[in-house]
Design an enzyme around this catalytic site. Structure first.
Site, short mmCIF file in Angstrom:
data_model
loop_
_atom_site.label_atom_id
_atom_site.label_comp_id
_atom_site.label_asym_id
_atom_site.label_seq_id
_atom_site.Cartn_x
_atom_site.Cartn_y
_atom_site.Cartn_z
N GLU A 69 -3.21 3.13 -7.34
CA GLU A 69 -3.95 4.50 -6.68
C GLU A 69 -2.86 5.58 -6.75
OE1 GLU A 69 -6.26 2.34 -2.91
OE2 GLU A 69 -4.27 2.99 -2.52
N SER A 110 -11.52 6.74 2.95
CA SER A 110 -12.04 7.73 3.68
C SER A 110 -13.74 7.98 3.23
CB SER A 110 -11.21 8.84 3.68
OG SER A 110 -11.05 9.32 2.09
N HIS A 151 0.78 -1.29 0.07
CA HIS A 151 -0.02 -0.06 0.07
C HIS A 151 0.81 1.22 0.07
CE1 HIS A 151 -2.91 3.08 0.97
NE2 HIS A 151 -3.76 2.36 0.55
#
Ligand code: G3P
Length: 226
Positions: free
Chosen positions: A144, A206, A96
């Site tokens: 991402e 989020s 990540h």
């Protein structure tokens, strides 16, 4: 190797207060309820110490936020595939953006997970790293762009090329690897746009975890599947 991949939604709890301890259990239960009610493929990625309690109360897939390639033995402070499997995880995120690894460590983590029948999602930050990650044959790569993480600006709108480019790069290398995208994904329209770009699902945090009403936010998101 061709395969039929369902659109999946992976909710990363990160270390948000709203998804830690008791709150992690509540959020995981909400995800489980919504997944069952709407027949959606929702998975959760709680903090590692929350995996076991979460696994006691939900049926949906559970991903660890990280795993190391270390095995049983003389290793201190590592997260092993054996331990997350025993805790109830069905897979793990690797690399990540907030927990970067070297390529060799990603490879070792994937191999360790395979040994315990755990799925792997390797996060990447651009098309080139997607290409490198796909060559290791995880179950999924999740692209991402770091600058969009936590921004509320969806990658599927702000940077469609990185999603399209990742999908194309993975297809050329190993068609059995699924492609997810993430960063800023919040609403159903963001998910729909991601799928429209060829993505097999989304990795997000989020937009749901920090929402005032987490269930409502999740229902809005999965509205994008219809
Ligand atoms: O792992 C998901 C993540 O990094 C994206 O975060 O908050 O932009 O959905 P967020």
């Amino acid at each position: 190797m061709e395969r039929d991949i369902l659109t999946i939604i992976v909710l990363n709890f990160k270390t948000y207060k709203e998804a830690t301890g008791e709150a992690a259990l509540r959020l995981a239960q909400t995800c489980d309820d919504v997944a069952k009610e709407f027949s959606a493929e929702i998975a959760v990625a709680p903090q590692i110490v929350d995996i076991h309690p979460v696994a006691e109360v939900v049926d949906i897939p559970i991903y660890s936020q990280h795993v190391d390639g270390a095995g049983y033995g003389s290793f201190t402070g590592y997260v092993t595939a054996a331990s997350i499997k025993a805790a109830g995880a069905t897979g793990s995120l690797l690399n990540h953006s907030e927990r970067r690894l070297k390529l060799a460590d990603i490879g070792a983590g994937i191999t360790a997970c395979r040994g315990f029948d755990l799925k792997t999602i390797v996060c990447t930050n651009d098309v080139a790293t997607t290409r490198a990650a796909a060559a290791l044959k995880p179950d999924y790569v999740a692209v991402e762009p770091p600058e969009l993480i936590g921004s509320g600006i969806p990658v599927s709108k702000a940077d469609p090329e990185v999603v399209r480019g990742s999908v194309a790069a993975v297809k050329k290398i190993e068609t059995g690897v699924g492609v997810l995208c993430g960063a800023g994904i919040t609403h159903g329209e963001d998910l729909k746009a991601a799928v429209g770009l060829g993505s097999d699902g989304v990795l997000l945090a989020s937009g749901i975890v920090k929402a005032k009403d987490q269930r409502k936010a999740l229902e809005d998101l999965i509205g994008g599947l219809r």
